[in-house]
Design a protein around this motif. Sequence first.
Motif, mmCIF file in Angstrom:
data_model
loop_
_atom_site.group_PDB
_atom_site.id
_atom_site.type_symbol
_atom_site.label_atom_id
_atom_site.label_comp_id
_atom_site.label_asym_id
_atom_site.label_seq_id
_atom_site.Cartn_x
_atom_site.Cartn_y
_atom_site.Cartn_z
ATOM 1 N N SER A 40 1.002 -1.124 -0.013
ATOM 2 C CA SER A 40 -0.084 -0.034 0.072
ATOM 3 C C SER A 40 0.984 1.390 0.104
ATOM 4 O O SER A 40 2.073 1.151 0.642
ATOM 5 N N ILE A 41 0.354 2.232 -0.531
ATOM 6 C CA ILE A 41 1.230 3.601 -0.586
ATOM 7 C C ILE A 41 1.393 4.094 0.807
ATOM 8 O O ILE A 41 2.251 4.931 1.070
ATOM 9 N N ASP A 42 0.492 3.731 1.718
ATOM 10 C CA ASP A 42 0.371 4.084 3.179
ATOM 11 C C ASP A 42 1.626 3.550 3.775
ATOM 12 O O ASP A 42 2.205 4.099 4.849
ATOM 13 N N ASN A 43 2.469 2.632 3.165
ATOM 14 C CA ASN A 43 3.622 1.899 3.625
ATOM 15 C C ASN A 43 4.779 2.673 3.007
ATOM 16 O O ASN A 43 5.939 2.034 3.553
ATOM 17 N N ILE A 44 4.727 3.643 2.222
ATOM 18 C CA ILE A 44 5.731 4.186 1.532
ATOM 19 C C ILE A 44 6.302 5.680 2.266
ATOM 20 O O ILE A 44 5.263 6.224 2.654
ATOM 21 N N HIS A 45 7.375 5.821 2.401
ATOM 22 C CA HIS A 45 7.974 7.118 2.723
ATOM 23 C C HIS A 45 9.105 7.745 2.021
ATOM 24 O O HIS A 45 9.981 6.856 1.456
ATOM 25 N N PRO A 46 9.165 8.881 1.866
ATOM 26 C CA PRO A 46 10.275 9.647 1.022
ATOM 27 C C PRO A 46 11.671 9.160 1.654
ATOM 28 O O PRO A 46 11.866 9.425 2.835
ATOM 29 N N ILE A 47 12.677 9.368 0.707
ATOM 30 C CA ILE A 47 14.081 9.201 1.207
ATOM 31 C C ILE A 47 14.564 10.372 1.192
ATOM 32 O O ILE A 47 14.762 11.149 0.093
ATOM 33 N N PRO A 48 14.927 11.071 2.498
ATOM 34 C CA PRO A 48 15.661 12.570 2.284
ATOM 35 C C PRO A 48 16.850 12.676 1.585
ATOM 36 O O PRO A 48 17.760 11.525 1.649
ATOM 37 N N ILE A 49 17.064 13.426 0.904
ATOM 38 C CA ILE A 49 18.478 13.926 0.197
ATOM 39 C C ILE A 49 19.312 14.075 1.304
ATOM 40 O O ILE A 49 19.088 15.053 1.955
ATOM 41 N N THR A 50 20.562 13.560 1.306
ATOM 42 C CA THR A 50 21.695 13.906 2.103
ATOM 43 C C THR A 50 22.961 14.084 1.471
ATOM 44 O O THR A 50 23.010 13.622 0.023
ATOM 45 N N ALA A 51 24.007 14.543 1.971
ATOM 46 C CA ALA A 51 24.920 15.021 1.639
ATOM 47 C C ALA A 51 25.909 13.481 0.890
ATOM 48 O O ALA A 51 26.441 13.770 -0.174
#
Length: 134
Positions: A40-51
């Motif tokens: 489900s899309i509810d289980n998805i989270h964005p990956i923050p951009i890091t250095a």
Amino acid sequence: ISDLSVGDWVMCNEDKYRVMGITMFHELDLLKSSESFRTSIDNIHPIPITAEILQMNGFEFEKASRWHICELEYKTRINVWIGRNNEGRIEVSKPAPFEDEYHFKYVDIEVLNIAVHQLQHALRLAGVDKEITL
């Protein structure tokens, strides 16, 4: 997360996956190596951009909070700014046809929580075929 596309990187169950399909029932087909599944899309989270992610993909630290890379094949400069609270900006530009300091901007995105999939979208919108690796 509602703006995802096939090929985007996302987080699910504390691991990073590529989106391989999106159903009309708000489910995503995810892939990592040979492991694939639907969730489900509810289980998805964005990956923050890091250095670290930017360095791994050839970006160089320029000044303050700005990272950049020049894609010579596409005659394109890509700038990414990351603020203290992960607010950020992505700018993709190509030199204008005249020789001065101005650039023609193809994409300029400012967001509160800058994520890898947003960088992928900015590159696609500008016609830059750069694969982001994690």
